[in-house]
Design an enzyme around this catalytic site. Structure first.
Site, PDB file in Angstrom:
ATOM      1  N   LYS A  49       3.489-115.068 -10.547  1.00 28.93           N
ATOM      2  CA  LYS A  49       2.529-114.589  -9.537  1.00 28.93           C
ATOM      3  C   LYS A  49       2.645-115.477  -8.292  1.00 28.93           C
ATOM      4  CE  LYS A  49       0.990-111.206 -11.948  1.00 28.93           C
ATOM      5  NZ  LYS A  49       1.323-109.844 -11.505  1.00 28.93           N
ATOM      6  N   ARG A 107      -6.038-116.900  -5.951  1.00 28.39           N
ATOM      7  CA  ARG A 107      -6.890-116.732  -7.148  1.00 28.39           C
ATOM      8  C   ARG A 107      -7.151-118.067  -7.845  1.00 28.39           C
ATOM      9  NH1 ARG A 107      -7.637-111.477  -6.682  1.00 28.39           N
ATOM     10  NH2 ARG A 107      -5.829-110.166  -6.302  1.00 28.39           N
ATOM     11  N   ARG A 142       9.774-115.152  -5.700  1.00 27.81           N
ATOM     12  CA  ARG A 142       9.269-114.227  -6.735  1.00 27.81           C
ATOM     13  C   ARG A 142      10.311-113.153  -7.052  1.00 27.81           C
ATOM     14  NH1 ARG A 142       3.329-112.547  -5.412  1.00 27.81           N
ATOM     15  NH2 ARG A 142       3.519-111.715  -7.530  1.00 27.81           N
ATOM     16  N   LYS A 187      -7.682-104.586  -2.798  1.00 29.84           N
ATOM     17  CA  LYS A 187      -6.369-104.882  -2.198  1.00 29.84           C
ATOM     18  C   LYS A 187      -5.315-103.865  -2.652  1.00 29.84           C
ATOM     19  CE  LYS A 187      -4.284-108.980  -3.342  1.00 29.84           C
ATOM     20  NZ  LYS A 187      -2.886-108.812  -3.757  1.00 29.84           N
ATOM     21  N   ARG A 194       0.718-119.321 -12.639  1.00 30.21           N
ATOM     22  CA  ARG A 194      -0.726-119.397 -12.899  1.00 30.21           C
ATOM     23  C   ARG A 194      -1.061-119.969 -14.278  1.00 30.21           C
ATOM     24  NH1 ARG A 194      -2.661-113.878  -9.787  1.00 30.21           N
ATOM     25  NH2 ARG A 194      -2.650-114.837  -7.721  1.00 30.21           N
ATOM     26  N   GLN A 240       3.492-102.766  -9.729  1.00 26.95           N
ATOM     27  CA  GLN A 240       4.306-102.848  -8.511  1.00 26.95           C
ATOM     28  C   GLN A 240       5.658-102.177  -8.736  1.00 26.95           C
ATOM     29  OE1 GLN A 240       4.405-106.973  -7.401  1.00 26.95           O
ATOM     30  NE2 GLN A 240       2.210-107.060  -7.021  1.00 26.95           N
ATOM     31  N   ASP A 267      -4.788-110.315 -13.242  1.00 28.06           N
ATOM     32  CA  ASP A 267      -5.220-111.099 -12.076  1.00 28.06           C
ATOM     33  C   ASP A 267      -6.505-111.886 -12.337  1.00 28.06           C
ATOM     34  OD1 ASP A 267      -3.050-110.215 -10.665  1.00 28.06           O
ATOM     35  OD2 ASP A 267      -4.131-108.656  -9.581  1.00 28.06           O
ATOM     36  N   GLY A 277       3.313-109.831  -2.674  1.00 27.59           N
ATOM     37  CA  GLY A 277       4.240-109.245  -3.636  1.00 27.59           C
ATOM     38  C   GLY A 277       4.075-107.738  -3.704  1.00 27.59           C
TER      39      GLY A 277
HETATM   40  C1  S3P Z   1      -0.586-105.215  -8.262  1.00 26.82           C
HETATM   41  C2  S3P Z   1       0.016-105.321  -9.482  1.00 26.82           C
HETATM   42  C3  S3P Z   1       0.021-106.558 -10.276  1.00 26.82           C
HETATM   43  C4  S3P Z   1      -1.023-107.535  -9.780  1.00 26.82           C
HETATM   44  C5  S3P Z   1      -1.031-107.674  -8.291  1.00 26.82           C
HETATM   45  C6  S3P Z   1      -1.336-106.333  -7.642  1.00 26.82           C
HETATM   46  C7  S3P Z   1      -0.524-103.927  -7.546  1.00 26.82           C
HETATM   47  O1  S3P Z   1       1.298-107.163 -10.189  1.00 26.82           O
HETATM   48  O2  S3P Z   1      -0.834-108.808 -10.374  1.00 26.82           O
HETATM   49  O3  S3P Z   1      -2.020-108.600  -7.869  1.00 26.82           O
HETATM   50  O4  S3P Z   1      -1.295-103.710  -6.596  1.00 26.82           O
HETATM   51  O5  S3P Z   1       0.307-103.098  -7.918  1.00 26.82           O
HETATM   52  P1  S3P Z   1       2.524-106.730 -11.152  1.00 26.82           P
HETATM   53  O6  S3P Z   1       2.885-105.333 -10.847  1.00 26.82           O
HETATM   54  O7  S3P Z   1       3.630-107.692 -10.794  1.00 26.82           O
HETATM   55  O8  S3P Z   1       2.017-106.916 -12.540  1.00 26.82           O
END
Ligand code: S3P
Length: 442
Positions: free
Chosen positions: A344, A393, A124, A25, A348, A171, A317, A96
């Site tokens: 999340k 999840r 969020r 993903k 969680r 992110q 995750d 997100g």
């Molecule tokens: C992700 C970063 C993570 C992760 C999410 C995917 C990404 O989140 O939990 O499922 O693809 O950059 P955070 O950046 O909020 O830690």
């Protein structure tokens, strides 16, 4: 009235066999976004086709990017960083990653874009990306002073910044780096611990101007990326559910092909090995920014460990499903320093405590994690009725627990599984569990 879907789980059979895991993903979001930013075509093979990633593709199309899809491959016709105003607000659904990364990209555009999401995403935190993007010069309006969606982002004249993130979030890091590609000068992000690094790897793969020294990563604005073929690689986070099932369900032996081999994502395999899990990994050939591997996991006697500190970002995750493994382990299994889990797709920590308690697990909630089996007494899980709370999840972790339980279970509200792993049920079927997990609409 919206219908909801439940899973019914009838345990007793061992997961056995080999499956190929669908695309990652995180990498798929980045392949769409960076492919759109590049010039020329980016052909994406093995993309994740869950709802989250399809939202990112749809958002880019709304911004004028042409993306073809023949069902096998996507072809992103790069817009060389020049997008068109979207005709309407962009709905990122439950994603997100999509919402935050896209915020960075539209901050580079000289017109307003409004991003929105579903009820969960609207709760969020967005302030973590809004703050640095404002420092770079983007003008952002949104609920609670821009800390919640919907957000309207007007960009354009960005300047490079040096930014230290409070939490290790890929992110946030990625949103800043994407905006940095449009900014004047150098943009530098420093994180408290290394979060997943797919954005960095893909920028380099597409010929972009990125350097890393220690905890700091830098991009220079204005340089161009060039489209290239991307073989996404299988999603380690989806694979984790099948691997833990292989380790804890009696008689289990599961091989998962094609998992992305990236230490910022596969740290859960190290944890499971440390717990005594019988796991083997072999490299396999791939074509793209990152290598892939084949992983086999078989039923093992597990021992509990303590998890915390800098290890958490690379495991974040997988913690709900690691908690399921921890509940089958000897001793007290503890997770600390993981309060990020509370923001999340659901909280969680609370959700994990709730579903494992329903399966009869001795688990105690803490502010930044939980403790399982403090009064160690290993017995089989008992069958339970639990709800996912709309979190993919949590839904899949609960199914794994149910497969190792004595007696039938129901996991309700599981339509959310389609956000990341639409093939979850068919792949369980291919591991000999056809009919052991069935879907029922209400
Ligand atoms: C992700 C970063 C993570 C992760 C999410 C995917 C990404 O989140 O939990 O499922 O693809 O950059 P955070 O950046 O909020 O830690």
């Amino acid at each position: 009235m919206t219908s909801t879907i439940d899973y019914r789980i009838f345990p007793g059979r061992a997961p056995e066999g080999t499956v190929t895991i669908p695309g990652d993903k995180s990498v798929t979001h980045r392949a769409f976004l960076l492919g759109a930013l590049a010039s020329g075509d980016t052909v994406i093979a093995g993309a994740n086709r869950g709802d989250d990633c399809l939202r990112t593709a749809a958002a880019l199309r709304a911004l004028g990017v042409v993306i073809d899809d023949d069902g096998e491959r996507f072809v992103v016709h790069g817009a060389a960083g020049r997008f068109a105003p979207a005709p309407r607000d962009i709905d990122m659904g439950n994603s997100g990653t999509g919402a935050r990364l896209l915020s960075g990209l539209v901050a580079g555009q000289p017109f307003p874009t409004t991003l929105d999401g579903d009820a969960s995403l609207r709760e969020r935190p967005m302030g973590r990306v809004v703050r640095p993007l404002r420092l770079m010069g983007a003008v952002i309006d949104g609920r609670r002073d821009g800390s919640l969606l919907p957000l309207t982002i007007r960009g354009g004249d960005l300047r490079g910044i040096r930014y230290e993130t409070k939490v290790a979030s890929a992110q946030v890091k990625s949103a800043i780096l994407l905006a940095g590609l449009f900014a004047d000068g150098v943009t530098e992000v420093v994180e408290p611990a290394l979060s997943r690094d797919h954005t960095e790897k893909m920028i380099v793969y597409l010929g972009g101007p990125l350097e890393r020294t220690g905890d700091a990563v830098r991009v220079t604005g204005g340089a161009s990326l060039k489209g290239a073929p991307i073989d996404v690689g299988g999603d380690p986070s989806s694979a984790a559910f099948l691997i833990v099932a292989g380790l804890i369900v009696p008689g289990g032996k599961v091989t998962v092909e094609g998992i992305l081999d990236n230490p910022t994502r596969t740290a859960y395999l190290d944890v499971l090995e440390e717990m005594g899990g019988k796991i083997t990994r072999e490299a396999i050939a791939g074509d793209g920014p990152e290598p892939a591997m084949r992983v086999t996991a078989e039923e093992s006697d597990l021992k509990a460990i303590d998890l915390g500190g800098d290890r958490i970002p690379a495991l974040i995750d997988e913690i709900p499903v690691l908690a399921v493994a921890g509940s089958r382990a000897k001793g007290a299994f503890r997770v600390r320093d993981a309060s990020e889990l509370r923001v999340k797709e659901s909280d969680r920590i609370t959700a994990t405590v709730r579903f494992l308690s329903a399966f009869g697990v001795d688990i105690r909630e803490e502010e930044d994690g939980f403790v399982i089996g403090g009064n160690y007494r290993k017995g089989p899980f008992k069958g339970a009725k639990v709800s996912s709370g709309g979190d993919h999840r949590i839904a899949m972790a609960a199914v794994v627990a149910a497969l190792a339980a004595k007696g039938k279970s129901v996991v309700s509200d599981v339509a959310c599984v389609a956000t990341s792993f639409p093939l979850f049920l068919p792949l369980l079927g291919r591991l000999g569990l056809e009919g052991a997990v069935t879907e029922k609409g209400r």
